[in-house]
Design an enzyme around this catalytic site. Structure first.
Site, PDB file in Angstrom:
ATOM      1  N   HIS A 193      -0.053  -9.811  -5.609  1.00  0.00           N
ATOM      2  CA  HIS A 193       0.763 -10.602  -4.678  1.00  0.00           C
ATOM      3  C   HIS A 193       1.245 -11.881  -5.365  1.00  0.00           C
ATOM      4  CE1 HIS A 193      -0.014  -7.924  -1.419  1.00  0.00           C
ATOM      5  NE2 HIS A 193      -1.275  -8.238  -1.273  1.00  0.00           N
ATOM      6  N   SER A 202       3.228  10.436   2.497  1.00  0.00           N
ATOM      7  CA  SER A 202       3.568   9.012   2.520  1.00  0.00           C
ATOM      8  C   SER A 202       4.116   8.579   3.873  1.00  0.00           C
ATOM      9  CB  SER A 202       4.606   8.686   1.438  1.00  0.00           C
ATOM     10  OG  SER A 202       4.173   9.185   0.204  1.00  0.00           O
ATOM     11  N   THR A 238       0.839  -1.210   0.000  1.00  0.00           N
ATOM     12  CA  THR A 238       0.000   0.000   0.000  1.00  0.00           C
ATOM     13  C   THR A 238       0.872   1.258   0.000  1.00  0.00           C
ATOM     14  OG1 THR A 238      -1.449  -1.293   1.427  1.00  0.00           O
ATOM     15  CG2 THR A 238      -2.036   1.008   1.109  1.00  0.00           C
ATOM     16  N   SER A 283       3.041  -8.889  10.897  1.00  0.00           N
ATOM     17  CA  SER A 283       2.060  -7.996  10.280  1.00  0.00           C
ATOM     18  C   SER A 283       0.898  -8.799   9.678  1.00  0.00           C
ATOM     19  CB  SER A 283       2.757  -7.157   9.201  1.00  0.00           C
ATOM     20  OG  SER A 283       1.850  -6.287   8.594  1.00  0.00           O
ATOM     21  N   MET A 322      -0.565   8.329   6.514  1.00  0.00           N
ATOM     22  CA  MET A 322      -1.294   7.194   5.923  1.00  0.00           C
ATOM     23  C   MET A 322      -2.230   6.509   6.916  1.00  0.00           C
ATOM     24  SD  MET A 322       1.377   5.554   3.206  1.00  0.00           S
ATOM     25  CE  MET A 322       0.253   4.224   2.759  1.00  0.00           C
ATOM     26  N   TYR A 345      11.499  -2.726   2.274  1.00  0.00           N
ATOM     27  CA  TYR A 345      10.677  -1.934   3.198  1.00  0.00           C
ATOM     28  C   TYR A 345      11.569  -1.217   4.212  1.00  0.00           C
ATOM     29  CZ  TYR A 345       7.382  -1.175   7.100  1.00  0.00           C
ATOM     30  OH  TYR A 345       6.641  -0.621   8.121  1.00  0.00           O
ATOM     31  N   ARG A 394      10.053  -7.390   2.628  1.00  0.00           N
ATOM     32  CA  ARG A 394      10.242  -7.059   4.047  1.00  0.00           C
ATOM     33  C   ARG A 394      10.748  -8.307   4.757  1.00  0.00           C
ATOM     34  NH1 ARG A 394       5.160  -4.897   7.795  1.00  0.00           N
ATOM     35  NH2 ARG A 394       6.398  -3.847   9.394  1.00  0.00           N
ATOM     36  N   LYS A 401       1.165  -0.336  12.608  1.00  0.00           N
ATOM     37  CA  LYS A 401       2.201   0.120  13.523  1.00  0.00           C
ATOM     38  C   LYS A 401       3.432   0.600  12.759  1.00  0.00           C
ATOM     39  CE  LYS A 401       3.937  -1.592  17.946  1.00  0.00           C
ATOM     40  NZ  LYS A 401       3.932  -2.782  18.814  1.00  0.00           N
TER      41      LYS A 401
HETATM   42  P1  A3P Z   1       2.472  -3.361  10.179  1.00  0.00           P
HETATM   43  O1  A3P Z   1       1.348  -4.333  10.242  1.00  0.00           O
HETATM   44  O2  A3P Z   1       3.761  -3.942  10.712  1.00  0.00           O
HETATM   45  O3  A3P Z   1       2.157  -2.057  10.834  1.00  0.00           O
HETATM   46  P2  A3P Z   1       0.805  -4.067   2.902  1.00  0.00           P
HETATM   47  O4  A3P Z   1       0.417  -2.758   2.346  1.00  0.00           O
HETATM   48  O5  A3P Z   1       1.705  -4.869   2.003  1.00  0.00           O
HETATM   49  O6  A3P Z   1      -0.380  -4.833   3.378  1.00  0.00           O
HETATM   50  O7  A3P Z   1       1.738  -3.786   4.176  1.00  0.00           O
HETATM   51  C1  A3P Z   1       1.204  -3.258   5.362  1.00  0.00           C
HETATM   52  C2  A3P Z   1       2.328  -2.946   6.320  1.00  0.00           C
HETATM   53  O8  A3P Z   1       3.039  -1.779   5.828  1.00  0.00           O
HETATM   54  C3  A3P Z   1       1.798  -2.590   7.699  1.00  0.00           C
HETATM   55  O9  A3P Z   1       2.786  -3.043   8.645  1.00  0.00           O
HETATM   56  C4  A3P Z   1       1.718  -1.071   7.617  1.00  0.00           C
HETATM   57  O10 A3P Z   1       1.672  -0.425   8.857  1.00  0.00           O
HETATM   58  C5  A3P Z   1       3.032  -0.789   6.855  1.00  0.00           C
HETATM   59  N1  A3P Z   1       3.012   0.563   6.270  1.00  0.00           N
HETATM   60  C6  A3P Z   1       2.108   1.095   5.428  1.00  0.00           C
HETATM   61  N2  A3P Z   1       2.378   2.387   5.174  1.00  0.00           N
HETATM   62  C7  A3P Z   1       3.513   2.675   5.862  1.00  0.00           C
HETATM   63  C8  A3P Z   1       4.294   3.863   6.008  1.00  0.00           C
HETATM   64  N3  A3P Z   1       3.962   5.000   5.414  1.00  0.00           N
HETATM   65  N4  A3P Z   1       5.404   3.790   6.797  1.00  0.00           N
HETATM   66  C9  A3P Z   1       5.744   2.641   7.415  1.00  0.00           C
HETATM   67  N5  A3P Z   1       5.030   1.491   7.320  1.00  0.00           N
HETATM   68  C10 A3P Z   1       3.923   1.504   6.555  1.00  0.00           C
END
Ligand code: A3P
Length: 268
Positions: A58, A182, A19, A85, A187, A143, A77, A211
């Site tokens: 994915h 960002s 995302t 996560s 977000m 990441y 990651r 988180k």
């Molecule tokens: P956590 O669950 O560890 O908080 P995806 O988009 O692939 O589903 O990934 C989601 C993960 O990316 C989540 O991790 C989310 O918090 C983290 N994430 C999304 N935006 C972020 C940002 N701007 N900075 C840091 N982490 C981010």
């Protein structure tokens, strides 16, 4: 589906920052929609989208639709934070029926690859092949590097996309705005904007961007689980380009959530 020359695929194993990349790409191309996951809609709806299309997936490198000059951004990651996560993700989305699920159960499912999109290591290894083949149309990101230096990652993505995206970041004010929008804090706001899928809905709408940061796994893993994951990493990745990655993020010694909150702005 048939890829087009100006398609941009945002690819990742779930919970690796998909995302985050989508949001950056949307801003660089001034797109006002949430890019669909190609595994969701049928081929006809993806065909009906106007170009340039931003498409999330994915799928593994072996399975992703290829050809036609399309570009692919792959973000990965470390597996310990990815698992953690994904565990929270399962507790957050209705269709998994895992709201009160147990971490140890999820740990074993992840290690056995018995979760959506299968085995983490198969997935990463399939995309690592693109590095070995030196594929020019694939940008590989970590990441954890984005946590440390988000501005560099945004510039890297924009240069990879070229054209309008590369022009936008030459304007310092516009670049700053994208970086700010960002950030994790930004977000986390108004999380409804991330849910384009009409079939699956979260139980807790404010916990998708949860988180952030690395080493939250330390709040969940036992020492035995940590060692099992280290061993699996050695077996599956030592011989690959990722062999030396994530030593600090995956070490048992160390804190419980590093780089959480605002990413450091190394370039600013
Ligand atoms: P956590 O669950 O560890 O908080 P995806 O988009 O692939 O589903 O990934 C989601 C993960 O990316 C989540 O991790 C989310 O918090 C983290 N994430 C999304 N935006 C972020 C940002 N701007 N900075 C840091 N982490 C981010």
């Amino acid at each position: 589906m048939r890829p087009r020359p100006d398609d941009i695929f945002v690819c990742a194993f779930p919970k690796s920052g998909t995302t985050w990349i989508q949001h950056i790409v949307h801003q660089l191309l001034a797109m006002g929609y949430v890019s669909p996951m190609i595994e969701g809609p049928d081929a006809a709806s993806v065909e009906a989208m106007e170009s340039p299309r931003i498409l999330k997936s994915h799928l593994t490198y072996a399975d992703i639709p290829k050809g036609g000059g399309a570009k692919y951004i792959y973000v990965c990651r470390n597996p310990k934070d990815c698992l953690t996560s994904f565990y929270h993700h399962h507790r957050t989305w209705e269709h998994y029926e895992f709201e009160h699920g147990d971490f140890d159960v999820f740990f074993d499912l992840f290690m056995d690859g018995r979760i959506s999109f299968g085995d983490y290591f198969d997935h990463l290894n399939s995309w690592l092949e693109s590095i070995e083949k030196q594929e020019e149309n694939i940008l590989f990101l970590k990441y954890e590097d984005m946590l440390v230096d988000l501005p560099s990652a945004v510039v890297q993505i924009s240069n990879f996309l070229e054209g309008k995206a590369a022009e936008i970041v030459k304007d310092e004010k516009k670049l700053d705005k994208i970086i700010e929008a960002s950030s994790l804090a930004s977000m986390k706001m108004n999380q409804n904007r991330w849910f384009s899928n009409i079939y699956f809905q979260p139980i807790h709408r404010d916990k998708f961007i949860r988180k952030g940061g690395s080493r939250d796994w330390k709040n969940h893993f036992s020492l035995e689980q940590s060692e099992r994951m280290d061993e699996r990493f050695r077996q599956r990745l030592t011989a690959s380009a990722a062999g030396g990655w994530w030593k600090k993020e995956m070490a048992w010694e160390g804190g419980q959530n590093e780089n959480a909150g605002e990413p450091r702005m190394a370039m600013l």
